[in-house]
Design a protein around this motif. Structure first.
Motif, PDB file in Angstrom:
ATOM      1  N   LEU A   8       0.819  -1.192   0.000  1.00 42.97           N
ATOM      2  CA  LEU A   8       0.000   0.000   0.000  1.00 42.97           C
ATOM      3  C   LEU A   8       0.860   1.253   0.000  1.00 42.97           C
ATOM      4  CD1 LEU A   8      -2.643  -1.096   2.608  1.00 42.97           C
ATOM      5  CD2 LEU A   8      -3.030  -0.673   0.203  1.00 42.97           C
ATOM      6  N   LEU A  11      -0.566   6.613   3.536  1.00 43.42           N
ATOM      7  CA  LEU A  11      -1.845   7.297   3.659  1.00 43.42           C
ATOM      8  C   LEU A  11      -1.724   8.772   3.289  1.00 43.42           C
ATOM      9  CD1 LEU A  11      -3.282   5.946   7.009  1.00 43.42           C
ATOM     10  CD2 LEU A  11      -4.413   5.906   4.822  1.00 43.42           C
ATOM     11  N   TYR A  29      -8.217   2.342   2.294  1.00 43.76           N
ATOM     12  CA  TYR A  29      -7.028   1.917   3.029  1.00 43.76           C
ATOM     13  C   TYR A  29      -7.423   1.012   4.201  1.00 43.76           C
ATOM     14  CZ  TYR A  29      -2.339   2.380   5.038  1.00 43.76           C
ATOM     15  OH  TYR A  29      -1.080   2.127   5.517  1.00 43.76           O
ATOM     16  N   CYS A  73      -4.466   4.182  12.340  1.00 39.59           N
ATOM     17  CA  CYS A  73      -4.545   4.634  10.951  1.00 39.59           C
ATOM     18  C   CYS A  73      -5.172   6.022  10.862  1.00 39.59           C
ATOM     19  CB  CYS A  73      -5.369   3.657  10.104  1.00 39.59           C
ATOM     20  SG  CYS A  73      -4.508   2.157   9.659  1.00 39.59           S
TER      21      CYS A  73
END
Length: 190
Positions: A8, A11, A29, A73
């Motif tokens: 990934l 963010l 995400y 997150c």
């Protein structure tokens, strides 16, 4: 996740602007890590039964730690200024809802935004010196703004809008398309 070869991107950090785009990226995400449902609900995992197996204990522990992972997150994808607004939140759902309320606005605000964007969509017309690509880009900018707020827009409706608002110089091409294609299935790119 590492075994699949999928990694990934970091963010996107939310700084107070573009909440709807940030929310879509962050939801995706969280889904990639199987954490989205934790943000949607404040439910605690069910307590372990008497004499649980090792697998049940491991599963229960994984479910409990998901809340902390989701909260991490959310906290790590906002600037420090935004973090200060959610640092007292106990659950990821509480933090998400606080951000949503503050930056997306109330239901009434969203309804007003929808009305304004719908009006913008209905009033769009192609300019004489504009090419079709530029016009379709303008239409898609409004449509994507509507979609970010939650409005559903079918491809057929967008194509219909383009077809009916093109200048007269495109009449021959429009007639040809209408005769040769089913306009309910044609895409904007076509």
């Amino acid at each position: 996740m590492a075994s699949s070869g999928f990694s990934l991107a970091p963010l996107h950090v939310f700084n107070g602007e573009g909440f709807n785009i940030w929310a879509v990226k962050t939801r995706t995400y969280l889904q990639a890590f199987d954490l989205r449902e934790v943000v949607n609900s404040d439910a605690e995992p069910a307590p372990l039964r008497a004499n649980p197996t090792v697998a049940q204990i491991r599963h229960h522990t994984d479910e409990r730690t998901k809340r902390h992972k989701a909260m991490s997150c959310i906290q790590n994808c906002v600037t420090d200024v935004i973090f200060m607004r959610i640092m007292a939140c106990e659950t990821p759902k509480e933090a998400w809802d606080k951000l949503k309320e503050e930056f997306q606005g109330t239901e009434r605000t969203r309804q007003q935004q929808l009305l304004n964007l719908r009006r913008d969509f209905e009033n769009l017309k192609m300019k004489e010196k504009e090419i079709v690509k530029q016009y379709s880009d303008r239409i898609m900018a409004v449509v994507n703004s509507l979609r970010l707020i939650g409005e559903q827009f079918s491809e057929a409706r967008i194509v219909e809008k383009v077809m009916f608002t093109l200048p007269k110089r495109y009449e021959a091409k429009i007639s040809s398309l209408e005769d040769s294609r089913d306009l309910t299935t044609i895409s904007l790119t076509e």
